[in-house]
Design a protein around this motif. Structure first.
Motif, PDB file in Angstrom:
ATOM      1  N   ILE B 202       0.840  -1.422  -0.295  1.00 11.66           N
ATOM      2  CA  ILE B 202      -0.518  -0.084  -0.246  1.00 11.66           C
ATOM      3  C   ILE B 202       0.454   1.379   0.221  1.00 11.66           C
ATOM      4  O   ILE B 202       0.646   2.538  -0.829  1.00 11.66           O
ATOM      5  N   ASN B 203       2.065   1.249   0.657  1.00  8.29           N
ATOM      6  CA  ASN B 203       2.513   2.249   0.606  1.00  8.29           C
ATOM      7  C   ASN B 203       3.611   2.274  -0.680  1.00  8.29           C
ATOM      8  O   ASN B 203       3.791   4.069  -0.853  1.00  8.29           O
ATOM      9  N   LEU B 204       3.941   1.711  -1.210  1.00 11.53           N
ATOM     10  CA  LEU B 204       4.568   1.202  -2.533  1.00 11.53           C
ATOM     11  C   LEU B 204       3.476   2.017  -3.782  1.00 11.53           C
ATOM     12  O   LEU B 204       3.807   3.042  -4.247  1.00 11.53           O
ATOM     13  N   GLY B 205       2.446   2.069  -3.260  1.00  6.28           N
ATOM     14  CA  GLY B 205       1.397   2.559  -4.244  1.00  6.28           C
ATOM     15  C   GLY B 205       1.404   3.853  -4.208  1.00  6.28           C
ATOM     16  O   GLY B 205       1.831   4.896  -5.425  1.00  6.28           O
ATOM     17  N   LEU B 206       1.138   4.094  -2.795  1.00 11.89           N
ATOM     18  CA  LEU B 206       1.123   5.111  -2.546  1.00 11.89           C
ATOM     19  C   LEU B 206       2.782   6.120  -2.946  1.00 11.89           C
ATOM     20  O   LEU B 206       2.169   7.830  -3.401  1.00 11.89           O
ATOM     21  N   THR B 207       3.128   6.097  -2.424  1.00 10.98           N
ATOM     22  CA  THR B 207       4.528   6.948  -2.968  1.00 10.98           C
ATOM     23  C   THR B 207       4.450   6.670  -4.647  1.00 10.98           C
ATOM     24  O   THR B 207       5.201   7.367  -5.125  1.00 10.98           O
ATOM     25  N   PHE B 208       4.388   5.789  -5.382  1.00  8.87           N
ATOM     26  CA  PHE B 208       4.623   5.869  -6.876  1.00  8.87           C
ATOM     27  C   PHE B 208       3.882   7.526  -7.476  1.00  8.87           C
ATOM     28  O   PHE B 208       4.041   8.154  -7.844  1.00  8.87           O
ATOM     29  N   ILE B 209       3.098   7.212  -6.560  1.00  8.10           N
ATOM     30  CA  ILE B 209       1.306   8.307  -7.011  1.00  8.10           C
ATOM     31  C   ILE B 209       2.202   9.445  -6.401  1.00  8.10           C
ATOM     32  O   ILE B 209       2.438  10.446  -7.033  1.00  8.10           O
TER      33      ILE B 209
END
Lengths: 303, 216
Positions: B202-209
């Motif tokens: 989930i953090n990876l996804g948020l970081t990509f954004i």
């Protein structure tokens, strides 16, 4: 119409401009646009930045106007760039495009080019002047730079200590400063302190070092200004001309300024006088040379 | 080890933390931006309360929510005690102050001149908030991540108000506690790894954004 607001740093020019814009009071003037010293672009693309004011006004032709102003400021190739990657000059052009895109009735500029190098300053200044004239935008241009103020102003306002202390046509203000502070700030040469006294129906400005005739009224504590361009140099004293001053002086320093020389002449007080190279050669100007300074009584401005 | 029970626990975890995060992001961003852009009496007190609440001990929040939702408590008639809704409420109390406090800081950090420029462009009300939130978007996503981290890993409050009921209010953290207490360390470690990978993705996804840059 460009009104230049000129004053030293800390005179309250920026505060004055913010008040005019309504940034301190809460009700912003939506017919006005403002450009600051820094470009203050948001972390969006250049186009998105230029579109901001139009979006906030729900303009129907955002794309057309953004393209138009990108072109007018000569930054079309930068439209899709991230605004924070622009150079100083490019960024300031984008900031100008953003302000002008809303077609403001009034434009407030707070030292808009102070961070740019001189050639870009002059180029951009001329472009902006042309746009302002073309669109008939009522502009207030804040600057602490006298040359810039004189280059742009139709009307000059001098601000000191949070007050507009003098305003008028630029040349009138520069040649007739109404206080010593204004004169000192404008860098007026040949400013002397003394008094104006009446003598045999004439009025004389005098102090312990110098005496000359003036057209002004009697005054106990007075500042006199004689502009360098109003002084003529002569190898001989000029006799018989009425209402003209003729002071004997000695050349103390010769400062070359391109096509002219600036001379420091000791004539009681130190006078600065400008002279062209041609006249300097005719007069065979040299250090220690004796010369006469000739100027009209009406050329003596009393503050 | 991948069995139906584990899938139910993961689903409950995502459901509880996801709902709590959505609500907290809404409330936290709204409160943070409002406080950053407006002056009102008692503002300093409110800011101090938020800053204190950012570090609330989960068990204290759990206790308070428990007292309110308890059958005999003031909100007992809602019959929410030992439900996932009670867990969501507790997590909202934990995450909202974190998101609000970091949002407040992010908006306040935007230089005054940028705020003047935003208003000079004609931005007002929601437009101003929108523009400044876009400008602070990296910090705001960090605030969301901090809020998420604070609740997905939290065990005290959800245990107290959820009751760790199998197939109903059991989430990854409470399941880990239970398995450890029973001595099933193998199961506890697997659950721990699942929790970590969930949190990481989930953090990876948020970081990509977050790390998307505008323009070219």
């Amino acid at each position: 119409m460009i009104k230049a607001l000129l004053g030293p740093n800390g005179a309250g020019k920026s505060t004055y401009l913010r008040r005019l814009m309504g940034l301190d009071t809460g009700e912003v003037d939506r017919n006005a646009a403002m450009v600051f010293q820094e470009p203050l672009l948001f972390d969006l693309t250049v186009k998105e930045n230029i579109a901001l004011g139009l979006r906030f006004r729900r303009d129907r032709e955002i794309n057309r106007k953004v393209e138009l102003w990108l072109m007018k400021m000569g930054i079309e190739p930068l439209g899709s760039r991230r605004a924070l990657t622009l150079s100083g000059g490019e960024a300031q052009k984008a900031a100008l495009a953003r302000a002008l895109a809303i077609e403001p009735k009034r434009l407030l500029l707070d030292e808009p080019f102070a961070n740019l190098d001189l050639p870009s300053q002059i180029g951009l200044r001329e472009e902006l002047k042309a746009i302002i004239a073309d669109k008939d935008i009522e502009t207030i241009w804040v600057t602490h730079n006298k040359a810039e103020a004189l280059a742009v102003a139709d009307h000059l306002m001098i601000m000191m200590d949070f007050k507009v202390v003098q305003e008028g046509a630029p040349q009138a203000v520069v040649s007739n400063p109404n206080s010593v502070e204004v004169a000192a700030f404008l860098g007026v040469d040949n400013l002397f302190f003394g008094r104006v006294a009446a003598e045999n129906g004439r009025r004389l400005f005098e102090n312990q070092k110098v005496r000359f005739e003036t057209a002004a009224e009697v005054k106990d504590r007075a500042w006199a200004v004689v502009h360098p361009e109003d002084i003529i140099l002569s190898p001989e004293p000029l006799a018989g001309t009425s209402a003209r001053n003729c002071l004997r002086g000695k050349v103390a320093e010769i400062i070359p300024l391109g096509l002219t020389y600036r001379l420091r002449i000791e004539a009681g007080e130190i006078f600065m006088v400008d002279i062209t190279k041609v006249s300097a050669e005719e007069l065979r100007i040299s250090y220690g040379q004796e010369l006469f300074l000739i100027f009209k009584a009406t050329a003596v401005h009393i503050i | 080890m991948i069995d139906l029970n584990l899938l139910i626990v993961i689903r409950t975890t995502l459901q509880v933390t996801g709902s709590a995060l959505l609500i907290s992001v809404g409330l936290g961003l709204l409160a943070g931006v409002y406080i950053a852009l407006n002056d009102f009496p008692g503002r300093k007190v409110v800011v101090s309360i938020i800053n204190t609440a950012m570090g609330l001990p989960p068990v204290v929040v759990g206790l308070l929510v428990l007292l309110f939702l308890w059958r005999g408590g003031p909100l007992g008639f809602l019959r929410l005690i030992y439900t996932t809704q009670a867990m969501i409420i507790a997590q909202v109390f934990l995450a909202t102050p974190i998101i609000a406090g970091l949002t407040l800081a992010a908006i306040q950090q935007i230089p005054q001149k940028m705020k003047w420029q935003a208003r000079a462009l004609g931005a007002r009300g929601g437009q101003l908030a929108w523009l400044l939130m876009r400008e602070a978007r990296y910090s705001l996503l960090a605030a969301v991540m901090a809020g998420f981290g604070g609740i997905i890993s939290e065990v005290g409050a959800v245990m107290m108000v959820g009751g760790n009921i199998k197939g109903d209010t059991r989430v990854l953290t409470t399941a880990i506690v239970l398995e450890s207490q029973k001595g099933n360390f193998e199961a506890a470690i697997v659950l721990g790894l699942v929790l970590l990978s969930l949190s990481f993705s989930i953090n990876l996804g948020l970081t990509f954004i977050q790390q998307r840059k505008p323009g070219t």
